[in-house]
Design an enzyme around this catalytic site. Structure first.
Site, PDB file in Angstrom:
ATOM      1  CB  THR A  74     -20.645  14.416  22.293  1.00 41.64           C
ATOM      2  OG1 THR A  74     -21.509  15.252  21.520  1.00 41.64           O
ATOM      3  CG2 THR A  74     -21.111  12.978  22.206  1.00 41.64           C
ATOM      4  CD  GLN A 181     -26.603  25.734  22.387  1.00 40.48           C
ATOM      5  OE1 GLN A 181     -26.466  26.921  22.151  1.00 40.48           O
ATOM      6  NE2 GLN A 181     -26.434  24.803  21.459  1.00 40.48           N
ATOM      7  CG  HIS A 203     -18.461  23.467  18.133  1.00 40.19           C
ATOM      8  ND1 HIS A 203     -19.646  23.501  17.450  1.00 40.19           N
ATOM      9  CD2 HIS A 203     -18.495  22.344  18.878  1.00 40.19           C
ATOM     10  CE1 HIS A 203     -20.362  22.434  17.758  1.00 40.19           C
ATOM     11  NE2 HIS A 203     -19.695  21.711  18.638  1.00 40.19           N
ATOM     12  CB  CYS A 328     -31.496  15.889  13.879  1.00 42.95           C
ATOM     13  SG  CYS A 328     -31.488  16.928  15.334  1.00 42.95           S
TER      14      CYS A 328
HETATM   15  C1  LIG Z   1     -23.772  21.174  20.770  1.00 47.83           C
HETATM   16  C2  LIG Z   1     -24.263  20.547  22.013  1.00 47.83           C
HETATM   17  C3  LIG Z   1     -23.734  19.328  22.463  1.00 47.83           C
HETATM   18  C4  LIG Z   1     -22.688  18.568  21.677  1.00 47.83           C
HETATM   19  O1  LIG Z   1     -21.462  19.239  21.730  1.00 47.83           O
HETATM   20  P1  LIG Z   1     -20.219  18.746  20.842  1.00 47.83           P
HETATM   21  O2  LIG Z   1     -19.073  19.550  21.358  1.00 47.83           O
HETATM   22  O3  LIG Z   1     -20.576  19.099  19.449  1.00 47.83           O
HETATM   23  O4  LIG Z   1     -20.051  17.305  21.066  1.00 47.83           O
HETATM   24  C5  LIG Z   1     -24.225  18.812  23.632  1.00 47.83           C
HETATM   25  N1  LIG Z   1     -25.164  19.444  24.338  1.00 47.83           N
HETATM   26  C6  LIG Z   1     -25.692  20.610  23.949  1.00 47.83           C
HETATM   27  C7  LIG Z   1     -26.735  21.269  24.789  1.00 47.83           C
HETATM   28  C8  LIG Z   1     -25.263  21.196  22.769  1.00 47.83           C
HETATM   29  O5  LIG Z   1     -25.802  22.352  22.377  1.00 47.83           O
END
Ligand SMILES: *Cc1c(COP(=O)(O)O)cnc(C)c1O
Length: 390
Positions: A74, A181, A203, A328
């Site tokens: 994010t 991802q 994560h 969500c």
């Molecule tokens: C999980 C995710 C995010 C957010 O990531 P964080 O590290 O939780 O802020 C942003 N973009 C995609 C495609 C995600 O899967």
């Protein structure tokens, strides 16, 4: 078998115990501040941080000095999009993105639109894929940034980022990709793919929560960003704040492990995913696969179940942890904007479930999940309207 069975690995993953083991000494023994240059505590911390920077750089084909540590994808997306837009304001004010992006891309772009930037949101196709032609058609001589994700977090669809990167570079436009991802799961190479800015998050690949990175290209071309945070000037001025050394060590360990196991894991998860899909399809009529049938993350299975509410289905299978195509969060019961962007109507979007397989998913768990989904759908269809093909 441990229950509930965890099949929500796109939301987050379990931190690998090997990653935790690598992190622990940096809480209690090597607890120095990586910016302390005058003693051993600081040097040890700095050394650990630089090792992680190298591990990340190696995984994506970058140089260590092109890696900026952040709190996650994010923040990386916000820094990439707002930081580039501010820094490139004299060159142009036009930004291009796509409608199946994560909110962590769409919302910073929206914030810029409110401040006077002009934005084109390209439509994805029925598989959630963004075509290079659509991106090309949106470019103008005022375009300074294109942001298109590498892999979609809901339907797993992979985008042709290499082609999009190439056409951006031909025009001197900066290309950002949210690869949260993709990293550690499919090949990502900032050189080969023509990526200038890349977001990743630990994560999502069995590292700790609260740490991520932004790749910022330094050569051909040098990309300049306006920082979001002012302060001590850490991370070459792009992200002030004391570095989270234990988390950074975890990020480095996690990315190295993921790279080492990537191709074997992809094969294993794809097999399990196809097994789950086949078992559900054999039992339940009227299911529909969402996302690209082939070009999709190995651990992703997103299905719509005609005439069944996804939320109700989730509730009926309490021993399997998945996500539905609607809420969500309790505060946001909207049907998924990704499924809607792919042309699914509200009912079909609401009737969908996302299964996210991961490193720790077993065959036994997949079989249990298929059985669980099967009986839950039968129960709900038995209660509601009879299922009929449309
Ligand atoms: C999980 C995710 C995010 C957010 O990531 P964080 O590290 O939780 O802020 C942003 N973009 C995609 C495609 C995600 O899967």
């Amino acid at each position: 078998m441990r229950r509930p069975v965890y099949l929500d690995n796109h939301a987050t993953t379990r931190t690998d115990p090997r990653v935790v083991a690598a992190m622990l000494p940096y809480f209690t023994e090597h607890y120095g501040n990586a910016a302390s240059v005058s003693h051993r505590f600081g040097w040890e911390a700095e050394e650990a941080v630089e090792k992680a920077r190298e591990q990340i750089a190696r995984a994506i084909g970058a140089e260590p000095r092109e890696i900026v540590f952040t709190s996650g994808a994010t923040e990386s997306n916000n820094l990439a999009i707002k930081g580039l837009a501010q820094a490139a304001r004299r060159k142009g004010e036009h930004i291009v993105t796509a409608n199946a992006e994560h909110k962590a891309v769409l919302d910073p772009v929206k914030a810029l639109a409110r401040q006077g930037w002009s934005v084109t949101v390209v439509a994805c196709d029925e598989h959630g894929r963004v075509s290079p032609e659509a991106v090309e058609g949106a470019l103008t001589d005022r375009t300074v940034l294109v942001s298109v994700m590498a892999a979609n977090n809901e339907v797993g669809t992979l985008n042709p980022i290499g082609e999009i990167g190439r056409l951006c570079h031909e025009r001197g436009i900066v290309f950002h990709t949210d690869a949260a991802q993709a990293v550690g799961k499919i090949p990502v190479d900032v050189q080969g793919d023509g990526v200038d800015l890349l977001s990743l998050s630990a994560h999502k690949f069995y590292g700790p929560k609260g740490i991520g990175a932004l790749y910022v290209r330094r050569r051909d071309p040098l990309v300049r960003l306006q920082p979001l945070l002012d302060g001590g000037g850490h991370e070459r001025g792009m992200r002030s704040g004391t570095l989270a050394v234990p988390l950074i060590v975890g990020l480095g360990a996690a990315i190295e492990l993921a790279m080492g196991e990537r191709d074997d894991e992809a094969r294993r998860q794809r097999e399990l995913r196809d097994r789950l899909h086949a078992a559900i399809a054999a039992r339940i009529p009227g299911i529909r696969l969402n996302g690209h049938p082939v070009d999709r993350l190995p651990g992703n299975l997103n299905l719509s179940f005609a005439d069944v509410d996804g939320e109700a289905l989730m509730m009926a299978m309490r021993d399997v942890a998945v996500s539905s195509g609607s809420a969500c969060s309790a505060a946001n019961p909207e049907p998924s904007h990704v499924l809607r962007a792919m042309g699914l109507d509200e009912d079909l979007a609401r009737s969908s479930l996302r299964f996210g397989l991961g490193r720790f998913t077993t065959e036994e768990e997949v079989d249990f999940a298929a059985e669980s989904v099967g009986s839950a759908v039968e129960k709900l269809r038995g209660q509601g309207v009879a299922w009929s093909p449309r």
